[in-house]
Design an enzyme around this catalytic site. Structure first.
Site, PDB file in Angstrom:
ATOM      1  N   GLU A  72      -5.545 -31.540 -38.961  1.00  0.00           N
ATOM      2  CA  GLU A  72      -6.462 -30.401 -38.865  1.00  0.00           C
ATOM      3  C   GLU A  72      -5.727 -29.069 -39.009  1.00  0.00           C
ATOM      4  O   GLU A  72      -6.144 -28.205 -39.784  1.00  0.00           O
ATOM      5  CB  GLU A  72      -7.215 -30.425 -37.523  1.00  0.00           C
ATOM      6  N   ASP A  92      -6.146 -35.389 -35.598  1.00  0.00           N
ATOM      7  CA  ASP A  92      -6.686 -34.238 -34.864  1.00  0.00           C
ATOM      8  C   ASP A  92      -5.875 -34.144 -33.577  1.00  0.00           C
ATOM      9  O   ASP A  92      -6.012 -34.986 -32.682  1.00  0.00           O
ATOM     10  CB  ASP A  92      -8.176 -34.412 -34.555  1.00  0.00           C
ATOM     11  N   ILE A  94      -5.926 -32.022 -31.079  1.00  0.00           N
ATOM     12  CA  ILE A  94      -6.814 -31.847 -29.914  1.00  0.00           C
ATOM     13  C   ILE A  94      -8.241 -31.864 -30.443  1.00  0.00           C
ATOM     14  O   ILE A  94      -8.660 -30.932 -31.128  1.00  0.00           O
ATOM     15  CB  ILE A  94      -6.568 -30.503 -29.178  1.00  0.00           C
ATOM     16  N   ASP A  95      -8.964 -32.922 -30.155  1.00  0.00           N
ATOM     17  CA  ASP A  95     -10.387 -32.905 -30.486  1.00  0.00           C
ATOM     18  C   ASP A  95     -11.115 -32.496 -29.210  1.00  0.00           C
ATOM     19  O   ASP A  95     -11.059 -33.209 -28.202  1.00  0.00           O
ATOM     20  CB  ASP A  95     -10.869 -34.264 -30.987  1.00  0.00           C
ATOM     21  N   THR A  97     -11.165 -28.707 -28.697  1.00  0.00           N
ATOM     22  CA  THR A  97     -10.343 -27.522 -28.392  1.00  0.00           C
ATOM     23  C   THR A  97     -11.090 -26.539 -27.490  1.00  0.00           C
ATOM     24  O   THR A  97     -10.490 -25.948 -26.587  1.00  0.00           O
ATOM     25  CB  THR A  97      -9.893 -26.836 -29.707  1.00  0.00           C
ATOM     26  N   ASP A 222     -11.897 -35.475 -37.152  1.00  0.00           N
ATOM     27  CA  ASP A 222     -12.666 -35.676 -35.913  1.00  0.00           C
ATOM     28  C   ASP A 222     -13.123 -37.134 -35.773  1.00  0.00           C
ATOM     29  O   ASP A 222     -13.346 -37.603 -34.654  1.00  0.00           O
ATOM     30  CB  ASP A 222     -13.939 -34.799 -35.906  1.00  0.00           C
TER      31      ASP A 222
END
Ligand code: IPD
Ligand code: CA
Length: 282
Positions: A72, A92, A94-95, A97, A222
């Site tokens: 990402e 990802d 941090i999915d 955020t 995601d």
């Protein structure tokens, strides 16, 4: 290739755990990260997102130097987002955020791995819950080693549906999101929920806690890992208009079975965001 992919998956689990530790420490650090914005004022990114993505990519590159990446934050920094047949790690860091920024406790590290454009394994680590979701194609889905199974519910009236509002707040988009939501709530279903992380919503479908989740506007990072977790738990994936699920289309409908999915398709007012693999404007 069995052993090679198993090796890669073991590495993904180890690095997701390490990444999760970094996320947890950052979330509890009183010296908060600066919050920056990307596509809109509600599309957030922090230094931790960037740092965790680099940590994962560096660690994978050392072990698998010929593999490709779609991450990402690398894409946000200008890397191309094209899925080829080559072994590709779809990351990802941090999915969720926005959750991370607000210390809302649903935050995941998501790592999918595709070959020939097919996801071979998926790892989603919900780091504050310490839940490690994993799936390998054809071998089932697990959470902390326990097998996952989608809900057996066939009656939409007794279903919980996970939804999100995403980060596009243009009036036309918001109208469509709310008109779909209104129709779904009015079916009526038992309830609607949203974890604030697409990956965690999908893992909740895989776990049988919610019957379905749909969203228009997500990105490949995601949902790459969690799409396999859903299908290996016995669930199904489709496009929000009912066709086949397309990883790069930015649209997903994950459900416990075909009849729940098809019922939702009837209520969703769809639209087409720019695909993840659309050529960049010159
Ligand atoms: C977002 C989350 C959110 C979803 C957005 C995603 P991010 O990912 O998954 O739940 O509604 O569409 O972009 O930005 O936190 O990685
Ligand atoms: Ca993210």
């Amino acid at each position: 290739m069995d052993d090679v992919w198993q090796n890669a998956m073991d590495h993904a689990v180890a690095v997701a755990r390490k990444a999760g530790q970094v996320v947890r420490e950052a979330l509890h650090n009183t010296q908060k990260d600066a919050v920056m914005v990307k596509s809109s004022s509600v599309d957030l990114v922090t230094q931790t997102d960037q740092k965790v993505e680099q940590l994962i990519i560096q660690s994978v590159k050392e072990k698998f130097p010929t593999h490709c990446f779609i991450g990402e934050e690398s894409v946000a920094a200008g890397e191309v987002c094209v899925l080829t047949d080559r072994p590709t790690w779809i990351i990802d860091p941090i999915d969720g955020t926005t959750n991370f920024v607000h210390t809302y406790p649903f935050v995941a590290v998501s790592i999918g791995f595709s070959v020939n454009k097919q996801v071979e394994f998926g790892v989603v680590y919900s780091c504050l819950q310490d839940q490690m979701y994993t799936a390998r194609r054809g071998r089932g889905a697990f959470c902390n080693g326990e097998p996952l199974q989608v809900s057996h519910q066939r009656d939409i009236h007794q279903a919980i549906i996970a939804v999100e509002f995403g980060s596009n707040r243009e009036a036309q988009t918001v109208d469509k999101i709310f008109s779909s939501l209104k129709k779904i709530v009015s079916i009526p279903v038992h309830g609607v929920r949203g974890a604030g992380s697409a990956a965690i919503n999908m893992c909740l479908v895989a776990s049988g806690c919610v019957e379905a989740y749909y969203e228009i506007g997500i990105h490949v990072w995601d949902v790459a890992a969690s799409s396999l977790i859903v299908s290996e738990a016995g669930g199904i994936l489709m496009d929000v208009e009912g066709g086949p699920f397309d990883l790069m289309s930015r649209r997903v409908l994950a459900a416990n079975n075909q009849s729940i999915a098809e019922r939702l398709v009837k209520e969703i007012d769809s639209f087409c965001p720019l695909r993840d693999d659309a050529p960049l404007a010159q």
